[in-house]
Design a protein around this motif. Sequence first.
Motif, PDB file in Angstrom:
ATOM      1  N   ASN A  43       0.846  -1.185   0.000  1.00 51.52           N
ATOM      2  CA  ASN A  43       0.000   0.000   0.000  1.00 51.52           C
ATOM      3  C   ASN A  43       0.885   1.238   0.000  1.00 51.52           C
ATOM      4  O   ASN A  43       2.059   1.184   0.393  1.00 51.52           O
ATOM      5  CB  ASN A  43      -0.894   0.023   1.250  1.00 51.52           C
ATOM      6  N   CYS A  66       1.025  -3.873   6.069  1.00 53.05           N
ATOM      7  CA  CYS A  66      -0.165  -3.851   6.919  1.00 53.05           C
ATOM      8  C   CYS A  66      -1.115  -5.006   6.600  1.00 53.05           C
ATOM      9  O   CYS A  66      -1.829  -5.469   7.490  1.00 53.05           O
ATOM     10  CB  CYS A  66      -0.922  -2.536   6.734  1.00 53.05           C
ATOM     11  N   ASP A  67      -1.142  -5.410   5.355  1.00 51.58           N
ATOM     12  CA  ASP A  67      -2.138  -6.386   4.885  1.00 51.58           C
ATOM     13  C   ASP A  67      -1.515  -7.773   4.751  1.00 51.58           C
ATOM     14  O   ASP A  67      -0.402  -7.908   4.249  1.00 51.58           O
ATOM     15  CB  ASP A  67      -2.678  -5.984   3.512  1.00 51.58           C
ATOM     16  N   HIS A  81      -6.937  -7.887  10.045  1.00 49.97           N
ATOM     17  CA  HIS A  81      -7.452  -6.519  10.063  1.00 49.97           C
ATOM     18  C   HIS A  81      -6.347  -5.631  10.643  1.00 49.97           C
ATOM     19  O   HIS A  81      -5.921  -5.823  11.786  1.00 49.97           O
ATOM     20  CB  HIS A  81      -8.715  -6.436  10.915  1.00 49.97           C
ATOM     21  N   SER A  82      -5.888  -4.658   9.862  1.00 51.13           N
ATOM     22  CA  SER A  82      -4.636  -3.973  10.190  1.00 51.13           C
ATOM     23  C   SER A  82      -4.787  -2.721  11.047  1.00 51.13           C
ATOM     24  O   SER A  82      -3.798  -2.038  11.308  1.00 51.13           O
ATOM     25  CB  SER A  82      -3.898  -3.608   8.894  1.00 51.13           C
ATOM     26  N   ALA A 132      -5.338 -11.058   0.713  1.00 52.45           N
ATOM     27  CA  ALA A 132      -4.342 -10.121   1.238  1.00 52.45           C
ATOM     28  C   ALA A 132      -4.494  -8.711   0.686  1.00 52.45           C
ATOM     29  O   ALA A 132      -3.933  -7.767   1.231  1.00 52.45           O
ATOM     30  CB  ALA A 132      -2.934 -10.641   0.938  1.00 52.45           C
ATOM     31  N   CYS A 133      -5.250  -8.556  -0.384  1.00 55.60           N
ATOM     32  CA  CYS A 133      -5.454  -7.230  -0.984  1.00 55.60           C
ATOM     33  C   CYS A 133      -6.550  -6.430  -0.287  1.00 55.60           C
ATOM     34  O   CYS A 133      -6.666  -5.222  -0.512  1.00 55.60           O
ATOM     35  CB  CYS A 133      -5.831  -7.368  -2.460  1.00 55.60           C
ATOM     36  N   PRO A 135      -7.626  -5.802   3.208  1.00 51.46           N
ATOM     37  CA  PRO A 135      -7.754  -5.077   4.477  1.00 51.46           C
ATOM     38  C   PRO A 135      -7.438  -3.587   4.455  1.00 51.46           C
ATOM     39  O   PRO A 135      -7.862  -2.880   5.377  1.00 51.46           O
ATOM     40  CB  PRO A 135      -6.763  -5.820   5.396  1.00 51.46           C
ATOM     41  N   THR A 136      -6.721  -3.076   3.495  1.00 56.95           N
ATOM     42  CA  THR A 136      -6.447  -1.628   3.477  1.00 56.95           C
ATOM     43  C   THR A 136      -7.122  -0.954   2.289  1.00 56.95           C
ATOM     44  O   THR A 136      -8.109  -0.258   2.446  1.00 56.95           O
ATOM     45  CB  THR A 136      -4.930  -1.351   3.488  1.00 56.95           C
ATOM     46  N   LEU A 275     -14.767  -5.040   7.211  1.00 56.08           N
ATOM     47  CA  LEU A 275     -13.893  -5.996   6.532  1.00 56.08           C
ATOM     48  C   LEU A 275     -14.570  -7.359   6.429  1.00 56.08           C
ATOM     49  O   LEU A 275     -14.495  -8.022   5.388  1.00 56.08           O
ATOM     50  CB  LEU A 275     -12.558  -6.117   7.270  1.00 56.08           C
ATOM     51  N   LYS A 315      -3.170  -4.106  -7.346  1.00 60.49           N
ATOM     52  CA  LYS A 315      -2.305  -4.367  -6.199  1.00 60.49           C
ATOM     53  C   LYS A 315      -1.069  -5.161  -6.556  1.00 60.49           C
ATOM     54  O   LYS A 315      -1.094  -6.029  -7.431  1.00 60.49           O
ATOM     55  CB  LYS A 315      -3.098  -5.136  -5.134  1.00 60.49           C
TER      56      LYS A 315
END
Length: 322
Positions: A43, A66-67, A81-82, A132-133, A135-136, A275, A315
């Motif tokens: 990110n 983060c993710d 969840h970051s 993995a893409c 959470p943010t 989320l 991403k």
Amino acid sequence: MFAAYAARIDRDQPLNGLELGDRPEPEVRPGWTTVTVKAASLNHHDLWSLRGVGLPEEKLPMILGCDAAGVDEDGNEVVIHSVIGQTGHGVGPREPRSILTERYQGTFAERVAVPAWNVLPKPAELSFEEAACLPTAWLTAYRMLFTNAGVRPGDSVLVQGAGGGVATAAVVLGKAAGLRVFATSRDEAKRKRAVDLGAVDAFEPGARLPQRVDAVIETVGAATWSHSVKSLRPGGTLVISGATSGDRPSHAELTRIFFLELKVVGSTMGSKDELEDLLSFCATTGVRPVIDEVLPLDRARDGFAKMASGDLFGKVVLTPVS
């Protein structure tokens, strides 16, 4: 364990502070759990961290990321969840809300520790790379559209800066939710890709739209601010979650904002419940995150460079080397 981490802060050349190599195993804390990372996504927050935004030098070295999606200590497939400290679980009630790597070691590693409250089940329908893409960037877009813009099926939305993670997510989610989506990009190929993903049409930044829209999804900032305000119908809503081109537009359009009773709403990340809803939405509708490239963790520098240049659509995902 092998990791990609911020070793130094360099505000002008952020990649100079990025190092790849061995780091200590995650610290065990009461109320926390360790997740074996199967995939983690980049990110812009990671790039800003290398510039020292939200990451003080006394916290270095800091594993970035983060993710992530992976496997918890009990063998369950999970998504992280970051946002840490949202409820106090695992950190105490007085700790302010923060994004994982502003205080704790991140996900660009073989393993990561997070509060147990921050772990959600991964739907079987989603791959680790896809999950993995979410959470943010995708969670940010979900909250912008459905919580803060409050749009409904049939409404119209302008998404500025197609190609970035949040903007791409907003196009895909908007289409799946029955919205009439318009997009902008400086790049012709990215405009075409936005249409392929479900936008009604895509335009160069600043172009006049066929109609005024109910909401604008704004992540670009200064460069597109005036156009965003002018594109709204009376009473419409502009939701902003970033300012990659700067936070000081030359024309704030204040007169238009108050005369047309426009709403300007700030938006940051999203809640754990949102989320969970996003994961379910993707699993049940067949919507999947747009992935530009999957790279092994030892090529993280290539992924950072691609993101810094803007030469991507969707991403960049990192997977363990072994």
